[in-house]
Design an enzyme around this catalytic site. Sequence first.
Site, short mmCIF file in Angstrom:
data_model
loop_
_atom_site.label_atom_id
_atom_site.label_comp_id
_atom_site.label_asym_id
_atom_site.label_seq_id
_atom_site.Cartn_x
_atom_site.Cartn_y
_atom_site.Cartn_z
N ASP A 33 53.62 56.62 53.81
CA ASP A 33 52.64 55.78 53.12
C ASP A 33 51.89 56.59 52.07
O ASP A 33 51.66 57.79 52.25
CB ASP A 33 51.66 55.19 54.16
CG ASP A 33 50.92 53.99 53.63
OD1 ASP A 33 51.23 53.52 52.52
OD2 ASP A 33 50.02 53.50 54.34
N HIS A 50 56.98 56.43 44.15
CA HIS A 50 58.16 56.20 45.00
C HIS A 50 59.24 57.25 44.72
O HIS A 50 59.90 57.73 45.64
CB HIS A 50 58.71 54.78 44.78
CG HIS A 50 57.76 53.70 45.19
ND1 HIS A 50 57.06 53.73 46.37
CD2 HIS A 50 57.37 52.54 44.57
CE1 HIS A 50 56.30 52.64 46.46
NE2 HIS A 50 56.46 51.93 45.38
N LEU A 144 71.73 66.44 62.46
CA LEU A 144 70.51 65.62 62.48
C LEU A 144 70.93 64.16 62.34
O LEU A 144 71.80 63.83 61.54
CB LEU A 144 69.59 65.98 61.31
CG LEU A 144 68.33 65.11 61.18
CD1 LEU A 144 67.27 65.50 62.20
CD2 LEU A 144 67.73 65.21 59.78
C1 FPP Z 1 54.45 53.26 50.95
O1 FPP Z 1 53.72 53.60 49.80
C2 FPP Z 1 55.85 53.51 50.77
C3 FPP Z 1 56.79 52.54 50.58
C4 FPP Z 1 56.48 51.11 50.51
C5 FPP Z 1 58.20 52.83 50.41
C6 FPP Z 1 58.67 54.17 50.88
C7 FPP Z 1 59.76 54.54 50.00
C8 FPP Z 1 60.10 55.80 49.65
C9 FPP Z 1 59.51 57.01 50.21
C10 FPP Z 1 61.14 55.99 48.63
C11 FPP Z 1 62.43 55.36 48.95
C12 FPP Z 1 63.13 56.01 50.10
C13 FPP Z 1 64.45 56.00 50.23
C14 FPP Z 1 65.08 56.59 51.43
C15 FPP Z 1 65.31 55.41 49.20
P1 FPP Z 1 52.79 52.50 49.14
O2 FPP Z 1 53.47 52.04 47.90
O3 FPP Z 1 52.46 51.42 50.10
O4 FPP Z 1 51.55 53.36 48.82
P2 FPP Z 1 50.04 52.86 48.70
O5 FPP Z 1 49.61 52.39 50.06
O6 FPP Z 1 49.32 54.09 48.25
O7 FPP Z 1 50.01 51.76 47.67
#
Ligand code: FPP
Length: 255
Positions: A33, A50, A144
Amino acid sequence: MALGPTPTALAEAVATRDAAGGAVPAHVAIIMDGNGRWAVRRGLPRVAGHRAGVEAVRRTVRAATSAGVSWLTIYAFSSENWRRPLAEVLDLTGLLRHFLRAEIKELHSQGVRVRFIGDRSRFDPDIQTEMATSEARTAGNTRLNLIIALSYGGRAEIVAAARAAAEAALAGTLDPAEMTEESFARLLSTDGIPDPDLIIRTSGEQRLSNFLLWQSAYAELVFTDVLWPDFGARELADAIDCYTRRERRFGARPG
Ligand code: FPP
């Protein structure tokens, strides 16, 4: 693939833990997150967060392997994430497409077995094909196990298992009186995967957000203020250290 040097913090944490006889968590699960906040703080579009999040995934897979973790589950896209603005959904699915095409080869060479949980039918057919190909290609790897939760929701998973059980009961192949926690767990998408020992959530939020609801029953939860794009070997070592200290306390508890 650009990878930084393995921070000595990880080696130190592992050595300290080993000296104390603490167990490495066999299964670490992570709610990644804070990508959006990471980007906004830098005046960048959310997609930059991202993208940096994918870099953190690479670092963390390496670090988990070095630490002796056997199972790593990452929450990459929740069933609720479909409700984000279309542009962001397209950014995330685009990154996923790129990840599947570009990174699986590298993961395979590291001995990583990749598996997906969640409702893959909601993704474009080419992504579904890449998922199946990645799973088949890496199926023989043992260093893994990387489980990537995509379009995943814990409640939906439990409902699907309950539906399968009800259908089996109606078909006469399952006696409801015989249902146990173990037999029910075999109907979940995580069949064959041990429950997580340690669940980490980044960015200061302290919720499970529909992640591994059944499987988290006995997991240790570690919350860190670090935003996911800043996560790496040091942060993983810190979380493992936190887990180990709790394990030690538990071992010393009388009675
Ligand atoms: C939360 O950050 C994260 C996500 C919704 C997506 C997680 C995705 C990745 C780490 C990249 C993609 C991974 C792969 C394996 C392709 P948020 O956008 O909710 O952050 P915020 O709460 O600060 O807005």
